[in-house]
Design a protein around this motif. Structure first.
Motif, PDB file in Angstrom:
ATOM      1  N   GLU A 106      -5.180   2.775  -4.108  1.00 46.58           N
ATOM      2  CA  GLU A 106      -3.843   2.254  -3.783  1.00 46.58           C
ATOM      3  C   GLU A 106      -3.942   0.967  -2.976  1.00 46.58           C
ATOM      4  O   GLU A 106      -3.202   0.003  -3.210  1.00 46.58           O
ATOM      5  CB  GLU A 106      -3.044   3.304  -2.998  1.00 46.58           C
ATOM      6  CG  GLU A 106      -2.726   4.569  -3.766  1.00 46.58           C
ATOM      7  CD  GLU A 106      -3.849   5.592  -3.702  1.00 46.58           C
ATOM      8  OE1 GLU A 106      -3.695   6.664  -4.316  1.00 46.58           O
ATOM      9  OE2 GLU A 106      -4.881   5.323  -3.049  1.00 46.58           O
ATOM     10  N   SER A 107      -4.885   0.928  -2.022  1.00 48.20           N
ATOM     11  CA  SER A 107      -5.067  -0.279  -1.217  1.00 48.20           C
ATOM     12  C   SER A 107      -5.556  -1.447  -2.069  1.00 48.20           C
ATOM     13  O   SER A 107      -5.107  -2.589  -1.901  1.00 48.20           O
ATOM     14  CB  SER A 107      -6.064  -0.022  -0.085  1.00 48.20           C
ATOM     15  OG  SER A 107      -5.501   0.756   0.932  1.00 48.20           O
ATOM     16  N   TRP A 133      -3.797   4.554   5.038  1.00 50.50           N
ATOM     17  CA  TRP A 133      -5.137   4.247   5.547  1.00 50.50           C
ATOM     18  C   TRP A 133      -5.714   5.371   6.396  1.00 50.50           C
ATOM     19  O   TRP A 133      -6.913   5.393   6.657  1.00 50.50           O
ATOM     20  CB  TRP A 133      -5.109   2.938   6.335  1.00 50.50           C
ATOM     21  CG  TRP A 133      -4.918   1.746   5.440  1.00 50.50           C
ATOM     22  CD1 TRP A 133      -5.345   1.621   4.149  1.00 50.50           C
ATOM     23  CD2 TRP A 133      -4.257   0.524   5.755  1.00 50.50           C
ATOM     24  NE1 TRP A 133      -5.005   0.397   3.631  1.00 50.50           N
ATOM     25  CE2 TRP A 133      -4.323  -0.310   4.602  1.00 50.50           C
ATOM     26  CE3 TRP A 133      -3.605   0.035   6.893  1.00 50.50           C
ATOM     27  CZ2 TRP A 133      -3.768  -1.592   4.564  1.00 50.50           C
ATOM     28  CZ3 TRP A 133      -3.058  -1.237   6.853  1.00 50.50           C
ATOM     29  CH2 TRP A 133      -3.140  -2.041   5.709  1.00 50.50           C
ATOM     30  N   VAL A 151       0.845  -1.196   0.000  1.00 54.17           N
ATOM     31  CA  VAL A 151       0.000   0.000   0.000  1.00 54.17           C
ATOM     32  C   VAL A 151       0.882   1.249   0.000  1.00 54.17           C
ATOM     33  O   VAL A 151       0.635   2.207  -0.751  1.00 54.17           O
ATOM     34  CB  VAL A 151      -0.951   0.009   1.213  1.00 54.17           C
ATOM     35  CG1 VAL A 151      -1.742   1.323   1.257  1.00 54.17           C
ATOM     36  CG2 VAL A 151      -1.912  -1.168   1.156  1.00 54.17           C
ATOM     37  N   ALA A 161      -2.738  -2.883  -4.128  1.00 56.42           N
ATOM     38  CA  ALA A 161      -1.913  -3.764  -3.300  1.00 56.42           C
ATOM     39  C   ALA A 161      -2.644  -5.073  -3.015  1.00 56.42           C
ATOM     40  O   ALA A 161      -2.046  -6.162  -3.057  1.00 56.42           O
ATOM     41  CB  ALA A 161      -1.557  -3.059  -1.999  1.00 56.42           C
TER      42      ALA A 161
END
Length: 439
Positions: free
Chosen positions: A222-223, A206, A199, A226
């Protein structure tokens, strides 16, 4: 890329240390006859850090450092909580035992923004964010270890597998190696740091601070990018799940040739040199695989970064100056050299690490590829970025993430389902603490 956690130290150790320190510390008004003494609490090996203390004390007249050995990170944390609560015997520098925002939220740390800001120009710009919370600084940056890949090149070549440049390449290589009973990577069931680092590498975080509100987003692009990498590795059965809790078995497995790719950092190389037997000389350092189409990036956030300045420190200015010297001055870094390992402590806070890179490269681990290590390490260092923000409840969130991660690697839930759960868990937890949150 793993995170190290330790268990609670024995109560007897804490009591003993508390007794020893009962008369330590400086007077509350910050005045002293003669040199100011700064206590530095650390559990690092004395053979590495005592020479730094000795060098500082021999080159400074007005400030002296006194090293106070701690048992481990957990014991040090409890000792700090005890002395801060009592207001007596508070040290002025402590090796970090937790994420700075969480410790600051506990009221354990001193805001050193005024004292540190004049020195920020001496640090690598990537280093300071890890020691900041709510726009203020609470520790002296210690910097980061550059992240890169090491692969068992002998096994790669044996099966005609190309060196991966992207995470898509890693998955492709993993499928080829699987046909021969070889795993591309290891994802320990207790350690979600691979997901966390992916991430970060994608440029995500986050948590974000927006005024007095925390914005939480575990399902950002982005999370999810990943998550897709991890999901493909797990779904296709390309990874092993060897635990870090049985170190001898783990090293034996890494050495066996049955697992052939390791995201790693400079601090880990000496251990591989010492413990690898069968595969010594077969490994090659290569660039960390990238997300396709993205600029070359390595993650730079270091958990538990910084030399902490606890609340109640009587000599904040002197403590900051001493800490800055230890982490940025060439004499301080050179003082960490150990003749037994022929290595310096990695100077992750400075702008230019070139004088010390060669010392972290073991003699035998990389065999004919040893000369390539310097370039790989410097590239990883120079392209490191820290997009990561740690929220005020991250300690509990990480523990919950560990539980979710164990279910991910055993195929009980998907990565996306885990992220959805973490979104709900984190928002609910922040609200329960009466912290403003959006998400």
């Amino acid at each position: 890329m793993r995170t190290r956690h330790r268990r609670m130290a024995a109560v007897a150790s804490t009591v003993t240390l508390s007794v020893i320190l009962a008369g330590c510390g400086s007077d509350g008004e910050g005045k002293a006859d003669g040199p100011v003494t700064i206590e530095w609490w650390s559990w690092d090996e004395a053979k590495t850090i005592q020479p730094v203390v000795d060098k500082f004390n021999s080159t400074h007249d007005d400030v002296k450092i006194k090293l106070v050995k701690q048992t481990d990170s957990v014991g040090a944390g409890q000792n700090v909580r005890n002395v801060v609560a009592s207001g007596k015997g508070v040290p002025c520098l402590v090796k970090n035992f937790g994420e700075v925002p969480g410790l600051a939220g506990e009221g354990l740390l001193t805001d050193i923004t005024k004292e540190l800001e004049p020195h920020l120009k001496e640090f690598n710009p990537v280093a300071p964010p890890s020691v900041r919370a709510g726009g203020a600084y609470y520790a002296i940056p210690t910097g980061f270890n550059p992240t890169f890949f090491m692969i068992n090149r002998k096994v790669y070549d044996q099966y005609g597998v190309a060196v991966p440049k992207t995470w898509d390449d890693v998955i492709t290589a993993g499928k080829k190696l699987k046909q021969h009973g070889v795993q591309i990577m290891n994802l320990a069931g207790e350690d979600p740091s691979t997901l966390v680092n992916l991430v970060q590498q994608a440029g995500g975080t986050w948590y974000k601070e927006q005024g007095d509100t925390w914005k939480v987003d575990f399902l950002s692009p982005e999370s999810l990018k990943a998550a897709d990498v991890v999901q493909q590795l797990v779904d296709n059965g390309l990874v092993a799940n060897q635990t870090y809790q049985d170190r001898p078995a783990l090293i034996k497995y890494f050495d066996s040739g049955k697992m052939v790719s390791l995201p790693t950092q400079t601090w880990q190389l000496a251990n591989y040199e010492i413990n690898n037997k069968k595969s010594l000389g077969d490994w090659q350092p290569v660039d960390l695989p990238q997300f396709a189409g993205a600029d070359f990036t390595t993650p730079a956030h270091l958990a538990n970064a910084g030399l902490l300045v606890p609340k109640g420190c009587a000599h904040v200015k002197e403590a900051v100056e001493a800490g800055v010297w230890m982490k940025t001055d060439k004499e301080a870094i050179n003082a960490t050299y150990r003749k037994d390992t022929k290595q310096y402590e990695w100077p992750g806070a400075v702008k230019d690490v070139t004088p010390w890179v060669d010392s972290v490269v073991p003699e035998k681990l990389f065999g004919p590829h040893k000369s390539e290590a310097r370039g790989v390490i410097l590239k990883a260092f120079e392209h490191a970025k820290d997009s990561w923000t740690v929220g005020p409840n991250y300690t509990g969130v990480f523990a919950e993430l560990q539980d979710q991660w164990a279910k991910i690697v055993t195929k009980k839930i998907t990565v996306k389902a885990a992220l959805q759960h973490m979104q709900e868990f984190t928002v609910r937890d922040l609200k329960s603490k009466n912290i403003n949150v959006e998400g």
